[in-house]
Design a protein around this motif. Structure first.
Motif, mmCIF file in Angstrom:
data_model
loop_
_atom_site.group_PDB
_atom_site.id
_atom_site.type_symbol
_atom_site.label_atom_id
_atom_site.label_comp_id
_atom_site.label_asym_id
_atom_site.label_seq_id
_atom_site.Cartn_x
_atom_site.Cartn_y
_atom_site.Cartn_z
ATOM 1 N N SER A 193 0.829 -1.207 0.000
ATOM 2 C CA SER A 193 0.000 0.000 0.000
ATOM 3 C C SER A 193 0.864 1.257 0.000
ATOM 4 C CB SER A 193 -0.910 -0.011 1.231
ATOM 5 O OG SER A 193 -0.126 -0.039 2.407
ATOM 6 N N LYS A 194 0.261 2.389 -0.426
ATOM 7 C CA LYS A 194 0.965 3.680 -0.435
ATOM 8 C C LYS A 194 0.211 4.660 0.452
ATOM 9 C CE LYS A 194 2.834 3.308 -5.154
ATOM 10 N NZ LYS A 194 4.246 3.582 -4.962
ATOM 11 N N ARG A 195 0.958 5.515 1.162
ATOM 12 C CA ARG A 195 0.324 6.537 1.998
ATOM 13 C C ARG A 195 0.177 7.807 1.173
ATOM 14 N NH1 ARG A 195 2.462 7.460 7.942
ATOM 15 N NH2 ARG A 195 0.792 8.988 7.774
ATOM 16 N N GLN A 196 -1.041 8.092 0.763
ATOM 17 C CA GLN A 196 -1.276 9.204 -0.153
ATOM 18 C C GLN A 196 -1.081 10.577 0.508
ATOM 19 O OE1 GLN A 196 -1.623 8.844 -3.325
ATOM 20 N NE2 GLN A 196 -1.836 6.601 -3.336
ATOM 21 N N ASP A 197 -1.076 10.624 1.855
ATOM 22 C CA ASP A 197 -1.028 11.932 2.537
ATOM 23 C C ASP A 197 0.388 12.420 2.819
ATOM 24 O OD1 ASP A 197 -0.647 9.823 4.311
ATOM 25 O OD2 ASP A 197 -1.308 11.007 6.038
ATOM 26 N N ILE A 198 1.401 11.677 2.351
ATOM 27 C CA ILE A 198 2.804 12.057 2.644
ATOM 28 C C ILE A 198 3.613 12.119 1.352
ATOM 29 C CG2 ILE A 198 4.969 11.141 3.626
ATOM 30 C CD1 ILE A 198 3.601 10.356 6.066
ATOM 31 N N ARG A 199 4.529 13.102 1.298
ATOM 32 C CA ARG A 199 5.540 13.148 0.240
ATOM 33 C C ARG A 199 6.894 13.378 0.923
ATOM 34 N NH1 ARG A 199 1.537 11.824 -1.750
ATOM 35 N NH2 ARG A 199 0.548 12.444 -3.713
ATOM 36 N N ASN A 200 7.882 12.561 0.556
ATOM 37 C CA ASN A 200 9.232 12.712 1.119
ATOM 38 C C ASN A 200 10.167 13.174 0.011
ATOM 39 O OD1 ASN A 200 8.445 11.731 3.680
ATOM 40 N ND2 ASN A 200 8.603 9.619 2.962
ATOM 41 N N ILE A 201 10.800 14.330 0.225
ATOM 42 C CA ILE A 201 11.605 14.919 -0.857
ATOM 43 C C ILE A 201 12.892 15.532 -0.295
ATOM 44 C CG2 ILE A 201 10.412 17.172 -0.748
ATOM 45 C CD1 ILE A 201 10.531 17.062 -3.898
ATOM 46 N N LEU B 37 2.739 26.882 -6.812
ATOM 47 C CA LEU B 37 3.026 26.121 -8.042
ATOM 48 C C LEU B 37 3.972 24.956 -7.750
ATOM 49 C CD1 LEU B 37 3.684 28.533 -11.062
ATOM 50 C CD2 LEU B 37 1.669 27.158 -10.593
ATOM 51 N N LEU B 38 5.019 25.249 -6.990
ATOM 52 C CA LEU B 38 6.017 24.225 -6.662
ATOM 53 C C LEU B 38 5.404 23.156 -5.759
ATOM 54 C CD1 LEU B 38 8.881 23.088 -6.646
ATOM 55 C CD2 LEU B 38 9.467 24.692 -4.829
ATOM 56 N N LEU B 39 4.625 23.581 -4.765
ATOM 57 C CA LEU B 39 4.019 22.622 -3.829
ATOM 58 C C LEU B 39 3.027 21.717 -4.559
ATOM 59 C CD1 LEU B 39 3.583 25.183 -0.943
ATOM 60 C CD2 LEU B 39 5.033 23.168 -0.841
ATOM 61 N N ASP B 40 2.254 22.295 -5.482
ATOM 62 C CA ASP B 40 1.314 21.474 -6.271
ATOM 63 C C ASP B 40 2.072 20.460 -7.131
ATOM 64 O OD1 ASP B 40 -0.989 22.697 -5.310
ATOM 65 O OD2 ASP B 40 -0.941 24.280 -6.826
ATOM 66 N N LEU B 41 3.214 20.907 -7.683
ATOM 67 C CA LEU B 41 4.026 20.030 -8.533
ATOM 68 C C LEU B 41 4.601 18.863 -7.718
ATOM 69 C CD1 LEU B 41 4.833 20.044 -11.550
ATOM 70 C CD2 LEU B 41 6.967 21.150 -10.893
ATOM 71 N N ILE B 42 5.026 19.160 -6.477
ATOM 72 C CA ILE B 42 5.565 18.099 -5.600
ATOM 73 C C ILE B 42 4.490 17.048 -5.334
ATOM 74 C CG2 ILE B 42 6.355 17.613 -3.241
ATOM 75 C CD1 ILE B 42 7.812 20.342 -3.317
ATOM 76 N N ILE B 43 3.263 17.497 -4.983
ATOM 77 C CA ILE B 43 2.186 16.544 -4.670
ATOM 78 C C ILE B 43 1.810 15.733 -5.911
ATOM 79 C CG2 ILE B 43 -0.272 16.417 -4.032
ATOM 80 C CD1 ILE B 43 0.304 18.820 -2.135
ATOM 81 N N LYS B 44 1.831 16.381 -7.070
ATOM 82 C CA LYS B 44 1.438 15.696 -8.312
ATOM 83 C C LYS B 44 2.504 14.713 -8.792
ATOM 84 C CE LYS B 44 0.471 16.659 -13.172
ATOM 85 N NZ LYS B 44 0.674 17.658 -14.232
#
Length: 608
Positions: free
Chosen positions: A2-10, A187-194
């Motif tokens: 499974s994947k946790r959709q609420d997190i992004r690690n960058i 713009l950058l934050l939306d790009l990270i999530i996408k």
């Protein structure tokens, strides 16, 4: 899985001074991490005093921003090649990278180094071309250079189709094309999530985490930081420390922390995909796996690049020893170095035949000088030897030495002198091109030995207008003897207080590093000689007094201001027979053998 959709690690990766930490400031401003009336420092993540003074990131930092119901874990990595050991490990706990490139300078050596690592790990890259507000910047050309770099590094088709943005982190603006209207960092934050994939992880499986960073706290002990690969963890859980040799230790989680904005906050539970900090496992070390006791399975680790440079740290035995520092014994110095090795894994410390001396090896002069500066601020006194490169032998017994890839940006008129100086140091030119604004870019491969002591000379030759950056390239057969320092030293002949009268009479002998009324001792180096040999002189000689008055002889003396050396400049200046004496209040240069007669005998014996 499974994947946790609420997190992004960058992770944010870039060459030094391309604006990583300023970009993080802009992201925090956009996500409301600060109150409207809150006083915020510029470069909030540069929390270490030396980072703020030098204007560079030295230690990787973890932070987290909340945006549109997503938690974005951000890791700010150092941009200087000497701290590349930090970057290699950090990439193991993220799913994507923000590759930051200066819109004027373009891709630099460290950009190539960290991007190669990221592509090898199949991380999703987002390219951010920053500083578009810089005069003479050419963002579109830099975008093409980045694409060329991806191709040169063997990126696959998916990686070549990278998303990109043009930004000015300082002004807080971002846009998809240079023709677009200025927009903000959303713009950058939306790009990270996408674009950045959410982390994989089975929350119901046995706990597993790879330790990528260590911290230490005097109250709670060693703190292991990493990303949870699978499972959950809570305070009180029993965990095993697993290496390739099996289970090497066990412990109970005493404290569990998650990252929120710029702080660590205590948590009751964390699950797969979270970046966490755990205390209570004393055997934990970088590259080890923390796993559930009933399922101690090993995660794929990473290799930390070997040190390329070493120095001898010894007890200060000069006549002024113990006058300025609190920690002066070999036991205290050893304890401090061993504590440093716990968290600074790119560093190594070895005992030597002398109980008072330790060989400390690191990734470069800056890596080691940051440690020396930290220790002196903590009250330690040390004597430091000249840096030496670490040689290796291949299977055939051939002597190999480390080679650096050097990029130099200079105004056109200095090209000749730089090529000549680099040639003398056994450098081979690999590229030469022109930049905008009358600047030239030169690229060389040079032995690491050739760069020791060159920064000071480079700054003088280019009148402070040149930029030199380098990154470890590979090991090659030994290139032969290099020229050493061309000038001698001005050495003090007796202990006392330096006086202006003596300095004014000796000014033709060379450039002094000290001002009048400085306390000196026999064997101390107080300047650079104009000749190629050492000159012993008396800087304490006062004017003989008489009972006669004469007009004009007592006029005030006019002295040339002394050349005050920084820590790095002093390390570059010293020769093999000299030491750098470091105390909380002073940096002094000295000869290893202080007595001039014994020094002359030793020189005669060495030349025999």
């Amino acid at each position: 899985m499974s994947k946790r959709q609420d997190i992004r690690n960058i992770a944010i990766i870039a060459h030094v001074d391309h604006g990583k930490t300023t970009l993080v400031d802009s992201i925090f401003q956009k996500t409301g991490a600060f109150r409207d009336n809150q006083q915020v420092n510029v470069r909030v993540l540069d929390s270490n005093p030396q980072e703020r003074e030098r204007g560079i990131t030295i230690f990787s930092k973890n932070a987290a921003a909340l945006y549109k119901d997503h938690k974005i874990n951000i890791v700010d990595t150092p941009g200087h090649a000497d701290f590349g050991g930090e970057v290699e490990r950090i990439l193991k706990m993220v799913d994507g990278v923000l590759l930051l490139v200066d819109a004027f300078e373009g891709p630099m050596p460290q950009t190539k180094f960290v991007l190669r690592k990221a592509l090898e790990l199949h991380l999703k890259p987002i390219v951010v071309i920053n500083k578009i507000d810089r005069p003479q910047s050419d963002p579109v050309k830099v975008h093409d250079q980045v694409l060329d770099l991806f191709i040169a590094l063997g990126a696959d088709e998916d990686q070549l189709d990278f998303p990109y943005l043009f930004t000015s982190a300082k002004l807080g603006i971002a846009k998809y094309s240079m023709d677009d209207e200025d927009q903000d960092m959303s713009l950058l934050l939306d790009l990270i999530i996408k674009e950045i994939p959410p982390p994989d992880g089975d929350e119901d499986a046995g706990f597993q985490m790879l330790i990528t960073t260590l911290d230490y706290n005097d109250y709670i002990g060693k703190i292991a930081i990493g990303r949870i690969h699978r499972g959950k963890v809570s305070p009180g859980n029993q965990l095993a420390v697993v290496t390739s040799e099996g289970v090497v230790g066990k412990g109970s989680v005493s404290r569990l922390f998650l990252f929120d904005k710029l702080q660590r906050i205590e948590a009751k539970e964390a699950s797969a995909g979270d970046i966490i900090a755990i205390a209570g496992i004393p055997e934990a070390n970088v590259g080890h796996t923390l796993a559930a006791v009933d399922a101690p399975e090993l995660l794929e680790s990473f290799e930390i690049s070997k040190p390329t440079l070493s120095m001898l740290f010894s007890v200060n035995d000069s006549p002024f020893a113990g006058l300025e520092g609190k920690e002066v014994t070999s036991r205290k110095i050893r304890e401090r170095l061993m504590k440093e090795v716990m968290t600074n894994v790119a560093l190594s410390v070895e005992e030597t035949e002398s109980a008072d001396t330790f060989r400390v090896s690191g990734r470069g002069e800056l890596h080691l000088s940051v440690l020396i500066e930290t220790m002196r601020r903590e009250g330690y006194e040390l004597a430091i030897s000249r840096p030496e490169v670490i040689m290796h032998h291949d299977d055939d017994g051939t002597l190999l030495e480390p080679i650096e890839h050097v990029t130099i940006d200079i105004p056109d008129e200095y090209t000749g002198v730089i090529i000549e100086k680099m040639g003398r140091r056994k450098a081979e030119m690999t590229h030469m091109g022109t930049l905008r604004g009358g600047m030239v870019r030169l690229e060389f491969e040079i032995p690491t030995r050739g760069l020791i002591g060159y920064n000071l000379e480079f700054t003088t030759d280019t009148k402070g207008e040149g930029i030199l950056s380098h990154v470890f390239y590979n090991y090659q057969p030994f290139k032969g003897k290099l020229p050493s320092r061309e000038t001698g030293a001005l050495v003090v002949s007796e202990t006392g207080v330096c006086v202006a009268y003596a300095l004014s009479n000796l000014e033709d002998r060379g450039t002094f590093f000290i001002a009048p009324n400085t306390r000196v001792y026999e064997g101390m180096v107080v300047g650079e000689s104009t000749r190629g040999l050492d000159i012993t002189l008396n800087v304490c000689k006062t004017k003989k007094l008489s009972n006669m008055r004469s007009s004009g002889t007592d006029e005030s003396l006019r002295l040339t201001p002394p050349k005050i050396l920084s820590m790095e400049q002093a390390l570059e200046f010293i020769n093999d027979d000299e030491l750098l004496e470091v105390t909380p209040l002073s940096i002094r240069l000295r000869k290893k053998i202080l007595d001039s007669n014994l020094r002359a005998k030793a020189t005669k014996k060495a030349n025999a």
